[in-house]
Enzyme design. Structure first.
Site, short mmCIF file in Angstrom:
data_model
loop_
_atom_site.label_atom_id
_atom_site.label_comp_id
_atom_site.label_asym_id
_atom_site.label_seq_id
_atom_site.Cartn_x
_atom_site.Cartn_y
_atom_site.Cartn_z
N HIS A 149 0.86 -1.19 0.00
CA HIS A 149 0.00 0.00 0.00
C HIS A 149 0.89 1.23 0.00
O HIS A 149 1.97 1.22 0.58
CB HIS A 149 -0.88 0.01 1.25
CG HIS A 149 -2.16 0.76 1.07
ND1 HIS A 149 -3.31 0.20 0.58
CD2 HIS A 149 -2.46 2.06 1.32
CE1 HIS A 149 -4.26 1.11 0.54
NE2 HIS A 149 -3.77 2.25 0.97
N ASP A 184 -13.56 2.22 7.60
CA ASP A 184 -12.55 3.01 6.89
C ASP A 184 -13.14 3.62 5.62
O ASP A 184 -12.85 4.76 5.28
CB ASP A 184 -11.30 2.18 6.54
CG ASP A 184 -10.35 2.97 5.67
OD1 ASP A 184 -9.88 4.04 6.13
OD2 ASP A 184 -10.10 2.58 4.52
N ARG A 237 -13.10 12.17 5.28
CA ARG A 237 -11.86 12.95 5.46
C ARG A 237 -11.52 13.74 4.21
O ARG A 237 -11.04 14.87 4.29
CB ARG A 237 -10.69 12.00 5.75
CG ARG A 237 -10.64 11.51 7.17
CD ARG A 237 -9.65 10.37 7.31
NE ARG A 237 -8.33 10.71 6.84
CZ ARG A 237 -7.45 9.83 6.34
NH1 ARG A 237 -7.77 8.54 6.25
NH2 ARG A 237 -6.27 10.20 5.93
N SER A 254 -6.23 4.00 8.87
CA SER A 254 -6.94 3.73 7.62
C SER A 254 -6.23 2.62 6.84
O SER A 254 -6.84 1.62 6.44
CB SER A 254 -6.99 5.02 6.79
OG SER A 254 -7.28 4.76 5.45
N LYS A 306 -7.36 -1.72 6.69
CA LYS A 306 -7.65 -2.42 5.43
C LYS A 306 -6.72 -3.61 5.24
O LYS A 306 -7.12 -4.66 4.77
CB LYS A 306 -7.44 -1.47 4.23
CG LYS A 306 -8.54 -0.46 4.04
CD LYS A 306 -8.42 0.22 2.69
CE LYS A 306 -7.35 1.27 2.63
NZ LYS A 306 -7.74 2.60 3.05
N1 URA Z 1 -4.26 5.56 1.82
C1 URA Z 1 -5.23 5.09 2.64
O1 URA Z 1 -5.75 4.00 2.46
N2 URA Z 1 -5.62 5.85 3.66
C2 URA Z 1 -5.07 7.05 3.91
O2 URA Z 1 -5.46 7.68 4.86
C3 URA Z 1 -4.06 7.55 3.06
C4 URA Z 1 -3.66 6.76 2.01
#
Ligand code: URA
Length: 431
Positions: A82, A161, A168, A183, A187
């Site tokens: 990620h 999330d 957000r 966040s 995930k």
């Molecule tokens: N990627 C995400 O999944 N969440 C964030 O807050 C920032 C980048």
């Protein structure tokens, strides 16, 4: 318990208890808490921060707000990756097919654009037919059959999330360490991978504008990974200028196809190789030697490109666009930007480029904004490159002459052409 007391506590910079955090997450997910109440609490968190314990509680409450996948019937070596977000960041699209073609199973749930940063899902959806909405069974079947699945947050995975992330984006609460760490890690925990490599971007086009903040975020995510018993490594990467040669949804898919055929810009190559090597090191399938060579091999022999095509076909995308990227519809107004003097590119400000991209329609300013897959920018010249007066340094791909004129001016301001040849380091450190 009541949401107003929880907001009041965070407004007064008090620590929230595990029960208060779970109350907020569960009741916002099920609709009992309204968007405006959640927005007030999120803003208070953004301003007053959270302790380590609060961040851990928030992460696990969000991860447990829906299903937590168990992929152990497929493999115990499943990897995920990620990025904390960037401008022109197409690394997932290039790295994950490479990794899958090396025989390491990839289970990846991606996100949409957030703030000025682009989203992998929006890019994938620019391929006609590509379906990000798979069931758990289809997601697992794809990993089993072809070793890779790239989907959206449509399964019942970390639904808290999904709501908080979208909120957000609309209330300017994107650059907060507690909110980013929880966040991303919620995930990652929910989608079931055993090892996680995180690209923590740092610079003008990233949520973390300096190394100190990026290191803090990386350390927090490593700690959460440890608590969740997932092997976790963070790679800090430079995001002062956009990554690669293009910014925009279908434009970045075209660049991805080129990259998978071996034609990568230097900055993209450096990040791709480093992330891929870290994933291989963590996977438990490869030893830690010779991994760079193995990555270069699957690019050279076409296996990584073939894996990307297999992924697109499996998720319903029209692979003829990948085989022949000329098929992607072009933006109606394509305008070159000409260098006004000789010199070197000293700056190409990723923040200004990201803002210009927002105006063009690459991402969303409001949750229900429709994005235009065709628009964006392509860069011929980046930091460190020599430039001659009269040369084309970039193109704007816009959907109207007005937007094009506006964007050209913004891009000219994002470039600084001077006398110094700047050298740039794309990998800052591994944590
Ligand atoms: N990627 C995400 O999944 N969440 C964030 O807050 C920032 C980048």
């Amino acid at each position: 318990m009541n949401i107003l007391d929880i907001i009041e506590n965070k407004k007064n910079a008090k620590d929230l208890s595990k029960e208060e955090i779970e109350f907020f997450v569960n009741n916002y997910t099920n609709g009992e808490i309204t968007d405006y109440q959640a927005a007030a609490l999120i803003m208070a968190i953004c301003i007053n921060g959270m302790t380590q314990n609060e961040i851990l509680d928030l992460t696990f409450a969000m991860a447990n707000s829906g299903d937590v996948l168990d992929l152990s019937d497929i493999s115990n070596n499943i990897v995920d990756k990620h990025s904390t977000g960037g401008v022109g960041d197409k690394i997932t699209l290039i790295v994950m097919p490479i990794i899958a073609s090396l025989g390491i199973p990839v289970a990846k749930m991606s996100g949409r654009g957030l703030g000025i940063t682009g989203g992998t899902l929006d890019k994938l959806e620019s391929i006609p037919g590509y379906n990000i909405n798979l069931s758990v069974e289809e997601f697992k079947k794809n990993i089993k059959d072809i070793g890779i699945s790239l989907i959206g947050q449509t399964l019942n995975l970390a639904p808290a999330d999904r709501k908080i992330y979208a909120l957000r984006d609309t209330i300017s609460c994107t650059n907060s360490i507690p909110l980013i760490a929880s966040s991303i890690m919620s995930k990652k925990i929910a989608s079931g991978a055993n090892s996680i490599v995180l690209d923590v971007t740092c610079g003008k086009g990233a949520f973390m504008s300096n190394k100190t903040e990026a290191r803090k975020l990386a350390k927090m995510m490593n700690l959460i990974g440890k608590w969740a018993k997932r092997k976790t490594v963070c790679v800090l990467t430079n995001m002062d200028e956009p990554l690669g040669h293009s910014v925009g949804n279908s434009l970045e898919i075209i660049e991805t196809v080129e990259a998978l055929k071996g034609n990568m810009s230097k900055d993209v190559e450096e990040v791709v190789l480093n992330i891929a090597i870290q994933i291989m090191n963590l996977s438990g399938i490869y030893s830690v030697s010779n991994n760079r060579k193995k990555v270069l091999e699957v690019i050279k022999n076409g296996k990584a490109y073939e894996k990307f095509k297999e992924l697109v076909v499996r998720q319903g995308g029209d692979v003829s666009y990948i085989e022949n990227p000329e098929k992607f519809e072009k933006a109606p107004v394509i305008t070159p930007i000409i260098a006004e003097k000789d010199g070197y590119v000293e700056k190409l400000d990723a923040y200004k480029i990201g803002k210009a991209g927002e105006e063009l329609g690459i991402g969303r300013q409001k949750e229900d904004d429709v994005i235009d897959y065709r628009v964006g920018m392509t860069f011929n010249k980046k930091i460190g490159d020599a430039v001659k007066k009269g040369e084309i340094i970039a193109y704007v791909h816009a959907n109207s002459p007005e937007k094009s004129i506006e964007c050209v001016e913004k891009i000219k301001k994002a470039y600084k052409i001077g006398n110094k040849k700047i050298s740039k380091k794309n990998i800052i450190e591994i944590i």
